[in-house]
Design a protein around this motif. Structure first.
Motif, PDB file in Angstrom:
ATOM      1  N   ASP A  64      30.255  22.800   1.577  1.00 30.91           N
ATOM      2  CA  ASP A  64      30.242  24.255   1.439  1.00 30.91           C
ATOM      3  C   ASP A  64      29.855  25.354   1.784  1.00 30.91           C
ATOM      4  O   ASP A  64      30.408  26.646   2.127  1.00 30.91           O
ATOM      5  N   LYS A  65      28.978  24.920   2.369  1.00 29.57           N
ATOM      6  CA  LYS A  65      27.875  25.987   2.943  1.00 29.57           C
ATOM      7  C   LYS A  65      27.422  25.899   4.013  1.00 29.57           C
ATOM      8  O   LYS A  65      26.992  26.741   5.295  1.00 29.57           O
ATOM      9  N   HIS A 110      32.668  25.679   9.446  1.00 34.13           N
ATOM     10  CA  HIS A 110      31.736  26.062   8.052  1.00 34.13           C
ATOM     11  C   HIS A 110      30.686  26.438   7.937  1.00 34.13           C
ATOM     12  O   HIS A 110      30.682  25.100   7.968  1.00 34.13           O
ATOM     13  N   GLY A 111      29.939  27.790   7.821  1.00 33.41           N
ATOM     14  CA  GLY A 111      28.609  28.087   7.205  1.00 33.41           C
ATOM     15  C   GLY A 111      27.658  27.755   8.810  1.00 33.41           C
ATOM     16  O   GLY A 111      28.175  27.297   9.863  1.00 33.41           O
ATOM     17  N   TYR A 112      26.617  27.322   8.514  1.00 33.97           N
ATOM     18  CA  TYR A 112      25.765  27.052   8.927  1.00 33.97           C
ATOM     19  C   TYR A 112      25.851  25.850   9.911  1.00 33.97           C
ATOM     20  O   TYR A 112      26.281  24.406   9.421  1.00 33.97           O
ATOM     21  N   ASP A 130      34.360  29.575  11.609  1.00 34.60           N
ATOM     22  CA  ASP A 130      35.968  30.814  10.360  1.00 34.60           C
ATOM     23  C   ASP A 130      34.882  31.357  10.256  1.00 34.60           C
ATOM     24  O   ASP A 130      33.898  31.770  10.465  1.00 34.60           O
ATOM     25  N   GLU A 131      34.940  32.685   9.015  1.00 31.72           N
ATOM     26  CA  GLU A 131      33.894  34.117   9.529  1.00 31.72           C
ATOM     27  C   GLU A 131      32.733  33.828   8.336  1.00 31.72           C
ATOM     28  O   GLU A 131      31.674  34.771   8.712  1.00 31.72           O
ATOM     29  N   THR A 132      32.501  32.356   7.955  1.00 31.19           N
ATOM     30  CA  THR A 132      30.716  32.434   7.260  1.00 31.19           C
ATOM     31  C   THR A 132      30.860  31.572   8.225  1.00 31.19           C
ATOM     32  O   THR A 132      29.429  31.517   7.934  1.00 31.19           O
ATOM     33  N   ASP A 191      37.380  31.029   5.300  1.00 30.91           N
ATOM     34  CA  ASP A 191      36.907  29.927   5.154  1.00 30.91           C
ATOM     35  C   ASP A 191      37.935  28.881   5.580  1.00 30.91           C
ATOM     36  O   ASP A 191      37.665  27.703   5.645  1.00 30.91           O
TER      37      ASP A 191
END
Length: 265
Positions: A64-65, A110-112, A130-132, A191
């Motif tokens: 999730d990150k 998503h994320g890094y 996405d925005e993350t 996300d």
């Protein structure tokens, strides 16, 4: 196609008709690519490439990150120079296996997505973030260079000067700026990278499987050629489709005003 695991940290899942998810599933390490994980990516891509039922593949993450933070630097720190040299062909094969998938590929970032993680995304045809999302190639900050295709794939996306600035500065680029620079192709709200990428894949997968693969082959092989040579590549790909069962079904379905039932041959 059935759900299948490749080693501990890579999974292939059927999503919908003719769409597969290639899931990076090493969440505790933010999908850092170890030797074992690299071998699993290669094996998973070999299985996908051999499956004629798959029209589109989406590369996703269970974390999730992070999409993927690149090479497993903890593992790298434990390797001797000789061991690192022996590992190199296997690491390289993982990235090449994604790049060489014969069907359209999408990365859901998503994320890094950093270093080798961003290179996995760059190996795909379309990058949906996405925005993350935060992307970049920071390898020079730890004394190496991008080695999963980044020095070649990034300039093909954004031009030589912009790629040089990004690689030499090792900077991390957030989603909105990444979209403006052409580092990613779409930014989903919140996300929602995975959902947006799968929706795009579903739309693509409604088209001819033979046509999709032939179009990708023409795009990939023709890129960088002079126009005359590129048109020859296109003509060869056209001939593959023109005398296929998919072409016959597509024309018939159009004239009969119905949805095609693609034979995929």
């Amino acid at each position: 196609m059935v759900e299948q695991r490749f080693g501990q940290w890579v999974e292939v899942r059927p999503h919908a008709r003719r769409v597969a998810e290639l899931v990076l599933d090493r969440p505790k390490a933010m999908n850092a690519v170890s030797s074992e994980m690299a071998a699993s990516i290669t094996a998973a891509c070999a299985a996908l490439a051999a499956d004629p039922e798959i029209s589109v593949t989406v590369l996703t993450s269970s974390n999730d990150k992070a999409f993927c933070v690149g090479a497993d630097l903890k593992e790298r720190n434990s390797l001797s120079d000789a061991e690192l040299g022996r590992q190199r062909p296997h690491a390289r094969a993982a990235y090449t296996s994604v790049l060489d998938l014969p069907m359209p590929t999408l990365a859901a970032v998503h994320g890094y997505a950093l270093g080798g993680g961003f290179e996995l995304a760059l190996a795909c045809d379309v990058i949906v973030a996405d925005e993350t999302a935060v992307v970049g190639l920071p390898e020079v900050s730890v004394g190496v260079i991008p080695g999963g295709g980044g020095t070649q794939l990034l300039p093909r996306r954004v031009g030589a000067a912009r790629a040089a600035e990004l690689i030499f500065s090792a900077r991390r680029v957030p989603a909105v700026e990444a979209l403006g620079l052409g580092l990613v192709d779409e930014v989903a709200t919140g996300d929602g990278a995975r959902e947006a990428a799968l929706a795009m894949a579903d739309r693509m997968a409604g088209n001819s499987p033979v046509g999709l693969r032939a179009a990708k082959r023409a795009l990939r092989l023709g890129h960088g050629m002079d126009l005359k040579a590129g048109l020859e590549v296109e003509d060869a790909a056209w001939r593959t489709v023109a005398f296929s069962g998919d072409r016959a079904e597509g024309v018939a379905a159009f004239n009969e005003k119905r949805t095609p039932d693609w034979p995929g041959q």
